[in-house]
Design a protein around this motif. Structure first.
Motif, mmCIF file in Angstrom:
data_model
loop_
_atom_site.group_PDB
_atom_site.id
_atom_site.type_symbol
_atom_site.label_atom_id
_atom_site.label_comp_id
_atom_site.label_asym_id
_atom_site.label_seq_id
_atom_site.Cartn_x
_atom_site.Cartn_y
_atom_site.Cartn_z
ATOM 1 N N LYS A 1 34.019 32.663 43.672
ATOM 2 C CA LYS A 1 33.601 33.924 43.824
ATOM 3 C C LYS A 1 34.287 35.013 44.299
ATOM 4 N N ILE A 2 34.282 36.119 43.910
ATOM 5 C CA ILE A 2 34.969 37.268 44.432
ATOM 6 C C ILE A 2 34.089 38.338 44.556
ATOM 7 N N GLN A 3 33.769 38.823 45.962
ATOM 8 C CA GLN A 3 32.946 40.054 46.039
ATOM 9 C C GLN A 3 33.402 40.706 47.322
ATOM 10 N N PRO A 4 33.712 42.122 47.292
ATOM 11 C CA PRO A 4 34.023 42.847 45.629
ATOM 12 C C PRO A 4 35.074 42.557 45.157
ATOM 13 N N PRO B 1 33.221 31.780 32.467
ATOM 14 C CA PRO B 1 33.465 32.174 31.196
ATOM 15 C C PRO B 1 34.927 32.027 30.762
ATOM 16 N N ARG B 2 35.267 32.250 29.842
ATOM 17 C CA ARG B 2 36.879 32.427 29.342
ATOM 18 C C ARG B 2 37.396 33.684 29.500
ATOM 19 N N TYR B 3 36.383 34.609 29.366
ATOM 20 C CA TYR B 3 36.720 36.149 29.723
ATOM 21 C C TYR B 3 35.877 37.048 30.475
ATOM 22 N N LYS B 4 36.168 37.710 31.351
ATOM 23 C CA LYS B 4 35.115 38.514 32.209
ATOM 24 C C LYS B 4 35.808 39.818 32.433
ATOM 25 N N ILE B 5 34.936 40.973 32.026
ATOM 26 C CA ILE B 5 35.336 42.266 32.255
ATOM 27 C C ILE B 5 34.535 42.999 33.295
ATOM 28 N N ILE B 6 34.942 43.387 34.402
ATOM 29 C CA ILE B 6 33.924 43.972 35.410
ATOM 30 C C ILE B 6 34.591 45.284 35.994
ATOM 31 N N GLU B 7 33.675 46.020 36.641
ATOM 32 C CA GLU B 7 34.012 47.232 37.304
ATOM 33 C C GLU B 7 34.416 46.968 38.768
ATOM 34 N N LYS B 8 35.447 47.602 39.112
ATOM 35 C CA LYS B 8 35.829 47.326 40.693
ATOM 36 C C LYS B 8 34.684 47.382 41.488
ATOM 37 N N LYS B 9 34.825 46.538 42.528
ATOM 38 C CA LYS B 9 33.440 46.550 43.712
ATOM 39 C C LYS B 9 32.307 45.709 43.182
ATOM 40 N N GLN B 10 32.392 45.205 41.862
ATOM 41 C CA GLN B 10 31.348 44.338 41.405
ATOM 42 C C GLN B 10 31.685 42.862 41.673
ATOM 43 N N PRO B 11 30.609 41.829 42.095
ATOM 44 C CA PRO B 11 30.859 40.667 42.209
ATOM 45 C C PRO B 11 31.284 39.876 40.853
ATOM 46 N N VAL B 12 31.859 38.469 41.069
ATOM 47 C CA VAL B 12 32.207 37.795 39.743
ATOM 48 C C VAL B 12 32.270 36.525 40.182
ATOM 49 N N ALA B 13 31.833 35.589 39.216
ATOM 50 C CA ALA B 13 31.803 34.062 39.663
ATOM 51 C C ALA B 13 32.639 33.267 38.478
ATOM 52 N N PHE B 14 33.264 32.522 38.856
ATOM 53 C CA PHE B 14 33.757 31.495 37.638
ATOM 54 C C PHE B 14 33.313 29.972 38.014
ATOM 55 N N LEU C 1 40.314 37.433 33.979
ATOM 56 C CA LEU C 1 39.484 38.485 34.641
ATOM 57 C C LEU C 1 40.179 39.780 34.626
ATOM 58 N N LEU C 2 39.525 40.840 34.041
ATOM 59 C CA LEU C 2 40.149 42.339 34.070
ATOM 60 C C LEU C 2 38.996 43.074 34.691
ATOM 61 N N VAL C 3 39.561 43.748 35.627
ATOM 62 C CA VAL C 3 38.865 44.585 36.782
ATOM 63 C C VAL C 3 39.227 45.996 36.441
ATOM 64 N N LEU C 4 38.409 46.670 35.970
ATOM 65 C CA LEU C 4 38.433 48.235 35.660
ATOM 66 C C LEU C 4 38.217 49.318 36.651
#
Lengths: 113, 115
Positions: free
Chosen positions: B78-81, B8-21, B112-115
């Motif tokens: 991918k980033i996990q976590p 995606p162009r933008y992604k907001i997730i909480e820390k410890k969550q996985p994310v993929a680009f 990516l913004l990790v909260l």
């Protein structure tokens, strides 16, 4: 190790005036030098590169850069700045044996109307 | 010709969550790069692929980051976590040919913004 320095975080110039964005580099062998431009929320766009030959390299949108081996510099220039040139500019270098491109920290160019 | 596509162009997730680009390079480009760009800095290479082979991943934090380019075209990172310090713009670039130095063409990036 290779490195790039962009000594100015910010450059302001009036529209119609010439602009210069400075870059100096350090490599162990012959340098390959690049300039990229980044507009807000956009990826980097290639402007020009120096590999060998003529020290003055011409690129996109009227930009040019001058390679100076004795000063280890590769300054970006344009004879007459446009407001639309306002963006973040990155210089990058690699030497012949390096596997990767090393970028400078960027210079924010603002052209004032 | 279409450029490098990222989503995606933008992604907001909480820390410890996985994310993929995801990245789709320019057609015909055999080399693909993933960079991370922190605020106020230039891009830093994470990994480089020649076709489907990762030939330079020395700067990829392998404890939490992984990447693949199974068919030598599209790639995922991918980033996990995820950690707070992973907040950055992740750029994908591609190039073609075998003669160096190859010009790299960049996609718009994923912020990516990790909260």
């Amino acid at each position: 190790a290779q490195s790039v320095a962009q000594p100015e975080d910010q450059v302001n110039v009036a529209e119609g005036n010439p602009l210069t964005v400075k870059c100096t580099y350090s490599v162990s062998g012959n340098p390959y030098l690049f300039w990229y431009v980044q507009y807000p929320n956009r990826g980097l766009q290639f402007l020009l590169k120096y590999i060998t030959g003529d020290n003055l390299v011409k690129g996109s949108y009227g930009f040019e850069a001058e390679f100076n081996k004795s000063q280890t510099s590769f300054h970006l220039k344009k004879p007459s700045a446009l407001v639309s040139d306002s963006a973040l500019y990155f210089c990058a270098v690699r030497d012949g044996s390096a596997r990767q491109l090393t970028f400078g920290s960027g210079t924010q160019l603002t052209v004032l109307p | 010709e279409a450029g490098v596509v990222q989503s995606p162009r933008y992604k907001i997730i909480e820390k410890k969550q996985p994310v993929a680009f995801w990245c789709n390079p320019i057609s015909g480009h055999n080399t693909l790069y993933w960079y991370r760009q922190n605020l106020g800095q230039g891009p830093e290479l994470l990994i480089r692929y020649e076709n489907e082979e990762a030939v330079d991943d020395s700067q990829l934090p392998k404890d939490r980051f992984s990447a693949e380019r199974l068919k030598g075209v599209d790639s995922t990172l991918k980033i996990q976590p995820a950690e707070l310090g992973d907040s950055a713009v992740y750029l994908c670039a591609s190039s073609f040919g075998t003669i160096n130095p190859k010009t790299q063409y960049f996609g718009p990036g994923t912020r990516l913004l990790v909260l």
